[in-house]
Structures are given as structure tokens and as C-alpha cells.
Scaffold this active site. Structure first.
Site, short mmCIF file in Angstrom:
data_model
loop_
_atom_site.label_atom_id
_atom_site.label_comp_id
_atom_site.label_asym_id
_atom_site.label_seq_id
_atom_site.Cartn_x
_atom_site.Cartn_y
_atom_site.Cartn_z
CB VAL A 136 -11.48 0.16 4.54
CG1 VAL A 136 -11.17 -1.13 3.92
CG2 VAL A 136 -12.46 0.72 3.69
CB CYS A 137 -8.83 -2.78 6.92
SG CYS A 137 -7.52 -3.97 7.30
CB THR A 138 -7.19 -2.00 11.27
OG1 THR A 138 -6.14 -1.26 10.21
CG2 THR A 138 -6.89 -3.34 11.51
CB ALA B 31 -15.68 -2.87 4.89
CB THR C 133 -11.93 -4.97 12.21
OG1 THR C 133 -10.72 -4.21 12.14
CG2 THR C 133 -11.65 -6.19 13.17
#
Length: 199
Positions: A109-111, A161, A129
Site C-alpha cells: 500500500v502506498c510507499t 496500491a 505508489t
């Protein structure tokens, strides 16, 4: 999806992980565990099993340590400020590579994708990202085919994601993929996830 043992999903937690990157997928996956006949085992774990302090101060006491979580079928790797140090920690990256060989499905998720990229897991693959981290992703591995539009990118054995709330979307996709579309809709209704941003 049928497995010889209980389907286990591990959510890795660490200092300075982003709160919703952890709790968003956990909410979805825990609701799935409560509703599904598959009865997946959804657990949080940290490197040593000790508590962690997330990016905005929320403290979490995980269920297990990294040594105690296996076997795992799905690993969820959140993002947050803490990923920057982990993306340059050679011992941690070796552990991520080890997990790649042991876990059927790696997700971020994300970074969290920065750590997967630093470990070489995204080489030559499509991924996403947080919108503000694409330059960092390219610096870590310029071969990554960055998707700047997608909420999440499913590339088979790796799913990434984009920022924060997209982890909820990715987790619902996981439910649909590992169980059924109908179950994913049931989970979405159970947690009343129906975004209508007021701004």
C-alpha cells in the site's frame, strides 16, 4: 481458493507506517474473516513481535513476530515515512526477498512499493505508489513500469496500491480474487465503504 491449511494473511507493521495503510486493509480483511466460510487467518506482525508507533502516533501491539508468522499466503506491506529507512536496510531487504520465495502473493500500500522495488521485486513490472513518490520509485528501480493513474495494479503474484485509502480498494480486490466477487460486495456493505467525499 482452496489451500491445504488455513489461508493466512499477514500485515507487516513497523515504526512510522501510515495508519490507514495498516488499518484500512485490516478492517476489510478482518470483516472477510468473520463472514467467509474460508475463515482466513488475518494477523499483524512486526519484525521482532514488539509494539510499534505508526506515523501519526497510533500504537499497535502486533499478533506475532516475523519468525512466528509463517506460513503466510499473502503479505500486506504498508507505506509511510518508515519505508524510507527500510528501503535502504540490507538485512530487511534480504528478508523481503525471502518472503517473496515463501509467500504466494505480495502486496503493498502506498510507499510500501518502495521497499518492494528496493528488494528487486518490481523490476520490469507494472506498479503504483503514492502520487508523491513516483520519483523515489524510479530512483530505486527505473525499470518499474509506473502506473500513475491506477488505484491498484494486480500483476499476478504482486499487487501494489496507490496512496492510503487505495489500500481499502486493494483489500476488497483481494477478497474478490481469493474468495468471490459476491463476498467482496458483502464485505464492502458490512463495513459501509461507499465513498462520497464531501470536498
Amino acid at each position: 481458493m482452496s489451500t491445504g491449511s488455513a489461508l493466512r494473511v499477514g500485515i507487516f507493521v513497523f515504526d512510522d507506517a501510515e495508519e490507514l495503510d495498516v488499518v484500512g486493509p485490516y478492517e476489510v480483511l478482518a470483516a472477510w474473516a468473520a463472514l467467509s466460510e474460508l475463515r482466513p487467518d488475518v494477523l499483524t506482525f512486526s519484525a521482532d513481535g514488539g509494539g510499534v508507533r505508526l506515523a501519526k502516533g497510533l500504537r499497535i501491539v502486533p499478533d506475532r513476530s516475523a519468525d512466528e508468522i509463517t506460513p503466510m499466503h499473502v503479505l500486506v506491506y504498508p507505506g509511510g515515512r518508515g519505508t524510507r529507512a527500510l528501503a535502504h536496510d540490507s538485512d530487511h531487504l534480504n528478508w523481503v526477498r525471502k518472503m517473496r520465495n515463501e509467500v504466494s502473493l505480495m502486496t503493498s500500500v502506498c510507499t510500501g512499493s518502495l521497499v518492494l522495488a528496493a528488494a528487486g521485486l518490481l523490476a520490469g513490472r507494472p506498479a503504483t505508489t503514492h502520487w508523491g513518490a513516483f520519483d523515489e520509485l524510479a530512483a530505486l528501480d527505473p525499470s518499474v513500469a509506473a502506473d500513475t493513474e491506477a488505484r491498484f495494479v494486480d500483476d499476478g503474484d504482486v499487487i501494489t496500491a496507490s496512496g492510503v485509502s487505495a489500500g481499502i480498494d486493494m483489500a476488497l480486490h483481494l477478497v474478490a480474487r481469493l474468495d468471490s466477487y459476491q463476498m467482496a460486495r458483502q464485505v464492502r456493505r458490512a463495513i459501509q465503504y461507499d465513498p462520497e467525499p464531501p470536498v
